[in-house]
Design a protein around this motif. Structure first.
Motif, PDB file in Angstrom:
ATOM      1  N   PHE A 183      -4.263   2.837  -5.249  1.00  0.00           N
ATOM      2  CA  PHE A 183      -3.011   2.175  -5.610  1.00  0.00           C
ATOM      3  C   PHE A 183      -1.838   3.116  -5.365  1.00  0.00           C
ATOM      4  N   GLY A 184      -0.832   2.655  -4.629  1.00  0.00           N
ATOM      5  CA  GLY A 184       0.310   3.510  -4.310  1.00  0.00           C
ATOM      6  C   GLY A 184      -0.058   4.625  -3.357  1.00  0.00           C
ATOM      7  N   GLY A 185      -1.162   4.472  -2.663  1.00  0.00           N
ATOM      8  CA  GLY A 185      -1.599   5.535  -1.766  1.00  0.00           C
ATOM      9  C   GLY A 185      -0.913   5.492  -0.415  1.00  0.00           C
ATOM     10  N   MET A 256       0.530   4.701  10.212  1.00  0.00           N
ATOM     11  CA  MET A 256       0.887   5.999   9.639  1.00  0.00           C
ATOM     12  C   MET A 256       1.531   5.885   8.269  1.00  0.00           C
ATOM     13  N   PHE A 257       2.314   4.811   8.032  1.00  0.00           N
ATOM     14  CA  PHE A 257       3.083   4.779   6.787  1.00  0.00           C
ATOM     15  C   PHE A 257       2.724   3.616   5.871  1.00  0.00           C
ATOM     16  N   LEU A 258       2.293   2.494   6.442  1.00  0.00           N
ATOM     17  CA  LEU A 258       2.077   1.300   5.614  1.00  0.00           C
ATOM     18  C   LEU A 258       0.595   1.088   5.286  1.00  0.00           C
ATOM     19  N   GLY A 259      -0.229   2.104   5.461  1.00  0.00           N
ATOM     20  CA  GLY A 259      -1.626   1.958   5.067  1.00  0.00           C
ATOM     21  C   GLY A 259      -2.486   1.172   6.035  1.00  0.00           C
ATOM     22  N   GLY A 260      -2.009   0.953   7.260  1.00  0.00           N
ATOM     23  CA  GLY A 260      -2.839   0.330   8.283  1.00  0.00           C
ATOM     24  C   GLY A 260      -3.480  -0.957   7.820  1.00  0.00           C
ATOM     25  N   TYR A 261      -4.805  -1.020   7.931  1.00  0.00           N
ATOM     26  CA  TYR A 261      -5.513  -2.244   7.572  1.00  0.00           C
ATOM     27  C   TYR A 261      -5.870  -2.307   6.100  1.00  0.00           C
ATOM     28  N   LEU A 262      -5.455  -1.312   5.317  1.00  0.00           N
ATOM     29  CA  LEU A 262      -5.844  -1.305   3.907  1.00  0.00           C
ATOM     30  C   LEU A 262      -5.047  -2.333   3.122  1.00  0.00           C
ATOM     31  N   GLY A 263      -5.678  -2.846   2.069  1.00  0.00           N
ATOM     32  CA  GLY A 263      -5.029  -3.814   1.197  1.00  0.00           C
ATOM     33  C   GLY A 263      -6.084  -4.417   0.316  1.00  0.00           C
ATOM     34  N   PRO A 264      -5.678  -5.130  -0.745  1.00  0.00           N
ATOM     35  CA  PRO A 264      -6.689  -5.730  -1.620  1.00  0.00           C
ATOM     36  C   PRO A 264      -7.653  -6.614  -0.823  1.00  0.00           C
ATOM     37  N   GLY A 265      -8.941  -6.340  -0.965  1.00  0.00           N
ATOM     38  CA  GLY A 265      -9.930  -7.180  -0.299  1.00  0.00           C
ATOM     39  C   GLY A 265     -10.374  -6.660   1.049  1.00  0.00           C
ATOM     40  N   SER A 266      -9.789  -5.560   1.508  1.00  0.00           N
ATOM     41  CA  SER A 266     -10.156  -5.085   2.837  1.00  0.00           C
ATOM     42  C   SER A 266     -11.522  -4.400   2.832  1.00  0.00           C
ATOM     43  N   SER A 276      -9.015  -7.271   6.393  1.00  0.00           N
ATOM     44  CA  SER A 276      -8.273  -6.074   6.794  1.00  0.00           C
ATOM     45  C   SER A 276      -7.431  -6.358   8.033  1.00  0.00           C
ATOM     46  N   ALA A 277      -7.967  -7.187   8.959  1.00  0.00           N
ATOM     47  CA  ALA A 277      -7.165  -7.545  10.135  1.00  0.00           C
ATOM     48  C   ALA A 277      -5.930  -8.320   9.708  1.00  0.00           C
ATOM     49  N   CYS A 278      -6.114  -9.238   8.718  1.00  0.00           N
ATOM     50  CA  CYS A 278      -4.952  -9.993   8.239  1.00  0.00           C
ATOM     51  C   CYS A 278      -3.910  -9.057   7.650  1.00  0.00           C
ATOM     52  N   TRP A 279      -4.405  -8.057   6.875  1.00  0.00           N
ATOM     53  CA  TRP A 279      -3.458  -7.104   6.291  1.00  0.00           C
ATOM     54  C   TRP A 279      -2.687  -6.370   7.378  1.00  0.00           C
ATOM     55  N   PHE A 280      -3.431  -5.938   8.407  1.00  0.00           N
ATOM     56  CA  PHE A 280      -2.768  -5.182   9.473  1.00  0.00           C
ATOM     57  C   PHE A 280      -1.687  -6.020  10.129  1.00  0.00           C
ATOM     58  N   PHE A 281      -2.036  -7.285  10.471  1.00  0.00           N
ATOM     59  CA  PHE A 281      -1.061  -8.091  11.210  1.00  0.00           C
ATOM     60  C   PHE A 281       0.086  -8.543  10.309  1.00  0.00           C
ATOM     61  N   ALA A 282      -0.177  -8.692   9.001  1.00  0.00           N
ATOM     62  CA  ALA A 282       0.924  -9.011   8.093  1.00  0.00           C
ATOM     63  C   ALA A 282       1.920  -7.864   8.057  1.00  0.00           C
TER      64      ALA A 282
END
Lengths: 370, 184
Positions: A183-185, A256-266, A276-282
């Motif tokens: 979280f906040g990483g 580099m800055f927005l956590g790439g493909y990481l996100g809840p559920g990845s 994770s792909a959805c997170w990346f493209f969002a």
């Protein structure tokens, strides 16, 4: 399946997927950008071809394909032909190291970020080839501007990337994403990361010559800059190179800055790759929106403002940012790190603005008009 | 310096965001989105706009106001009007045109013909969709193309047509004028 075929497939499949996805996004992006710019300027934007003008990119591509390919008589024919090809190549090469989803990256180079930064700079070579080979003053002016701009903005860009490398301790793009877990990483959630993100985003916009940094092709000043003498599909290739470069630089920024493909559920077991792909493209969509929004808002800067901003503002700020990152790293606890690095950065920003502020014009007084 | 560094940039972003969002909610052509989507939507042109002359008739094309007095032909600066008076078998003038042509490619849309016409017959149209498929014969407007009803005149220029109707005197023609006017 024989080993050779399997190996070839395993290499070609990711390339095909990445190319297909990004080319589709490119086509939609040209449409979305024109629509959004239209709305910003109180117009409707393209609305004639297909529903909501969605088939406009297809119509544009067909139009450009059927146009005559004109090469100036005095042009250096070989270089003139090669330049658009060289523009597109680095834009796509960057995709090789962008982790699009969990466990999905075409090549996990251990020097991924270095590769991306180096290849993105190579696009300026194509711009100069185009400007030089066209044998046209406007083209050459545009090319010279492009070189000055990209070389200047490359420096703060790399220095802004250094903080990420310091935090992650690796140059691998997957490694950098994995270092942003928790979280906040995401690095943008830290003071040095936020400043680094802003610097990197501005430099990326300058690097791919998007408004407000579109001096190499400033249409009101030098016709169309380096691609003045290009028509038909070569011109389309320049446009494509520019848009795909903007997309891929956005991908690097996300990594580099927005956590790439990481996100809840990845990290879910079965559908993790999709989430994770959805997170990346969002996240990539957010970068694209920033790009379009900035293009619709800010006017083009002057050449001296452009270079002054890079050398007098972004470069010192990125150096201070590295110091802030070091203080963060060596701080005894988290709160102290936050306070010290944030205070240093805020002081640096205000100080730099104060130092760089030009002399304000005094209020004029006229002799006969009170 | 007002505010924090970069405040001006953010203010600009706010303005464009307002335009972007507002264009979806403020409605078509009220606050934003001023473009007329031309082939589907047509703007009603102002009454004083003018493109090309036309000849007014009352009721039916036989009852046209033009008496072939040729004042407009004489006054026309580029001389694009050509009129031939219609005559009966004895060569007596019938006070109506046998031939009345205006060359579109020569007409400069000045409206002087409409100003000098003593019978309020020739008036300026608002129709701007006047493209033709050819360069020569197609651009020559004949009497049949020029004749338009008084109702049409009222429709495009209501105030002017009402003023004309209030002041105009009926045209007296020789009795033989009952025959249909010759074309071309």
């Amino acid at each position: 399946m024989p080993d050779g075929v399997a190996l070839t497939l395993s290499v070609l499949l990711p390339i095909g997927i990445v190319l297909g996805v990004f080319l589709t996004i490119f086509a939609l992006l040209t449409w979305a950008e024109r629509k959004a710019l239209g709305r910003i300027q109180n117009r409707l934007g393209p609305n004639r071809v297909g529903p909501f003008g969605l088939f406009q990119p297809i119509a544009d591509a067909l139009k450009l394909l059927t146009k005559e390919d004109i090469v100036p008589q005095a042009a250096d024919k070989v270089v003139h032909f090669l330049a658009p090809v060289v523009t597109v190549a680095p834009a796509f090469l960057i995709l090789a190291v962008v982790p699009v989803a969990k466990g999905f990256v075409p090549v996990d180079l251990n020097i991924g970020v270095l590769f991306a930064l180096a290849v993105s700079t190579a696009s300026v070579l194509a711009l100069f080839m185009a400007g030089w080979a066209s044998h046209n003053k406007f083209s050459l002016l545009g090319a010279m501007r492009a070189v000055a701009q990209v070389v200047s903005y490359e420096v703060p860009m790399v220095l802004a990337a250094v903080v990420v490398l310091m935090a992650a301790g690796t140059l691998s793009s997957v490694g950098i994403v994995e270092a942003q877990r928790g979280f906040g990483g995401w690095f943008i959630c830290k003071p040095w990361g936020l400043v680094g993100f802003v610097i990197f985003q501005l430099c990326a916009m300058a690097e791919v010559a998007r408004t407000p940094f579109d001096l190499p092709e400033a249409e009101s000043e030098i016709v169309a800059g380096y691609h003045t003498e290009y028509s038909g599909f070569k011109f389309a290739l320049f446009q494509m190179g520019e848009y795909v470069a903007a997309l891929t630089m956005g991908g690097i920024t996300v990594t580099m800055f927005l956590g790439g493909y990481l996100g809840p559920g990845s990290d879910l077991p079965k559908i993790g790759w999709l989430v994770s792909a959805c997170w990346f493209f969002a996240k990539l969509g957010i970068i694209i929106i920033i790009n379009i929004w900035a293009r619709g808002t800010w006017p083009r800067v002057r050449v001296d403002q452009l270079l002054g901003f890079a050398w007098k503002m972004l470069l010192p700020l990125s150096l201070v940012n590295i110091v802030a990152m070091a203080l963060w790293h060596f701080a005894p606890n988290k709160i102290a790190g936050w306070l010290v690095s944030a205070a240093l950065l805020v002081a640096a920003i205000f100080g730099l603005v104060k130092i760089n502020a030009g002399k304000a014009f005094e209020k004029r007084s006229y002799r006969f008009i009170s | 310096m007002n505010g924090f560094p970069g405040k001006g940039l953010l203010d600009g972003l706010l303005v464009t965001a307002k335009n972007f969002v507002g264009s979806y909610f403020d409605g078509h052509r009220k606050e934003r989105l001023f473009t007329w989507q031309y082939p589907e939507e047509r703007m009603k042109l102002p009454e004083r706009s003018r493109t090309f002359p036309f000849l007014v008739y009352d009721g039916s094309p036989e009852n046209l106001r033009c008496t072939a007095c040729k004042i407009c032909e004489a006054e026309c600066p580029p001389q694009c009007i050509y009129i031939v008076m219609d005559r009966d078998a004895h060569g007596k003038p019938l006070h109506r045109p046998k031939v009345f042509t205006i060359d579109t490619s020569v007409c400069m849309q000045c409206g002087i013909c409409a100003e000098v016409c003593p019978f309020d017959s020739i008036k300026m149209d608002c129709d701007f969709e006047r493209s033709r498929p050819g360069r020569f014969g197609e651009l020559l407007a004949h009497l049949s193309d020029l004749l338009k009803s008084n109702e049409y005149y009222h429709q495009i220029k209501p105030a002017e047509a009402a003023r004309v109707d209030a002041t105009r005197r009926p045209i007296k023609r020789p009795p033989a004028a009952a025959a249909p006017p010759g074309k071309k």
